[in-house]
Enzyme design. Structure first.
Site, PDB file in Angstrom:
ATOM      1  N   PRO A   2       0.784  -1.216   0.000  1.00  0.00           N
ATOM      2  CG  PRO A   2       0.071  -0.991   2.171  1.00  0.00           C
ATOM      3  CD  PRO A   2       1.140  -1.609   1.355  1.00  0.00           C
ATOM      4  CD  GLU A   3       2.186   3.756  -4.264  1.00  0.00           C
ATOM      5  OE1 GLU A   3       2.340   4.962  -4.473  1.00  0.00           O
ATOM      6  OE2 GLU A   3       2.192   2.908  -5.168  1.00  0.00           O
ATOM      7  CE  LYS A  58       4.693   4.947   0.641  1.00  0.00           C
ATOM      8  NZ  LYS A  58       5.775   4.318  -0.148  1.00  0.00           N
ATOM      9  NE  ARG A 275       9.971  -0.695  -6.184  1.00  0.00           N
ATOM     10  CZ  ARG A 275       9.059  -0.329  -5.306  1.00  0.00           C
ATOM     11  NH1 ARG A 275       9.330   0.629  -4.453  1.00  0.00           N
ATOM     12  NH2 ARG A 275       7.890  -0.898  -5.297  1.00  0.00           N
TER      13      ARG A 275
END
Length: 285
Positions: A2-3, A58, A275
């Site tokens: 999650p962000e 976060k 990434r």
DNA sequence: CCGTTAACCTGAGAGC
DNA sequence: TGCTCTCAGGTTAACG
């Protein structure tokens, strides 16, 4: 996983479900999360009441009536699930009518009429106890201003970009400088701002600087309104999927046509610091 | 101080 | 069916 938007959706769900509720019992099945779950974790929060649930970037923060804080980070794969004690309340569970995942249910919080379960296959998440306000403040000094806050503005961004040689994508992912952004939303923000993620930070001009701030807020707030992004299996704690994934303009769109009007470009997938990075080489300069 | 990379983990999906 | 490979919403210790 999650962000900021996804964590915010989880916070809202927790707020509806566990605010002012007392934890009757805690069961820890596996202490080996990113940080070791302390031996006395179960004892410390037994019979404690959760007064409120906060979020900072976060991180989730459970604020207890005994003046302790429990900071939760979900890592890449952490999820929280509701589970009724009897089968008739299974509609509160993460997977709607289905049962919980069979594996990786590491921590179980027992309340009067339901359980809250922390599941995390990769175990990059953690639970950390903070003993008082001063520990709390010290913990969050490592975190830069939230991307949706007023503190993240043109002037501040200008200051942190200046003289930095690293690329703008890595800079925006650095939680010490600005917090809450992750791989999906940084990709989306740089696409909307028409900036190439490889661009060196000190080369970002004033107009681009302004756009980064502007689109950070627009995109994150829109993602929250959409209930977060549900790639793979992210769902809010009560089982609802988010819908922002259908709004992605570049993320996970390799080889597809650029979604910008009149742009003939194609989205390419490249790697920055291990990434995935998605770029339209025509409109992101 | 700064920037980069590897490492921490498991599971899903693709290709053979 | 099964093997091997790549990839995944994150963070950080270690290195140059």
């Amino acid at each position: 996983m999650p962000e900021l938007p996804e964590v915010e959706i989880v916070r809202q769900s927790l707020n509806r479900q566990v605010k002012n509720r007392k934890i009757i019992k805690i069961q820890v099945n596996n202490r080996n999360l990113r940080l070791k779950v302390p031996k006395d974790f179960e004892q410390i929060f037994k019979n404690a009441v959760i007064e409120k649930i906060q979020r900072k970037s976060k991180y989730l923060i459970l604020v207890f009536n005994n003046h302790l804080y429990c900071v939760i980070h979900l890592g890449m794969s952490g999820t929280l699930h509701f589970m009724g004690l009897k089968k008739k309340i299974t509609n509160l569970s993460f997977y709607g009518s289905q049962s919980l995942p069979k594996k990786h249910n590491h921590i179980i919080f027992r309340f009067k009429n339901f359980k809250l379960i922390y599941n995390d296959p990769r175990r990059f998440g953690f639970f950390k106890i903070l003993n008082n306000k001063s520990d709390y403040l010290r913990f969050f000094t490592r975190i830069g201003p939230e991307a949706i806050s007023k503190d993240f503005n043109k002037k501040y961004l200008r200051k942190i970009l200046k003289n930095r040689t690293k690329n703008i994508k890595n800079l925006l992912l650095d939680q010490k400088l600005v917090s809450g952004l992750g791989n999906i939303y940084v990709n989306e923000i740089l696409f909307q701002a028409k900036i190439n993620p490889f661009k060196k930070s000190y080369l970002i001009n004033l107009d681009e600087n302004k756009k980064i701030v502007k689109y950070s807020k627009i995109i994150l707030n829109k993602a929250i309104r959409f209930g977060g992004s549900s790639i793979r299996d992210f769902k809010g704690i009560t089982g609802k999927s988010g819908n922002f994934q259908s709004e992605f303009k570049v993320y996970d769109r390799a080889k597809k046509k650029c979604s910008r009007n009149k742009c003939s470009g194609q989205i390419r997938r490249k790697i920055i610091s291990n990434r995935s990075t998605f770029i339209c080489s025509v409109c992101q300069k």
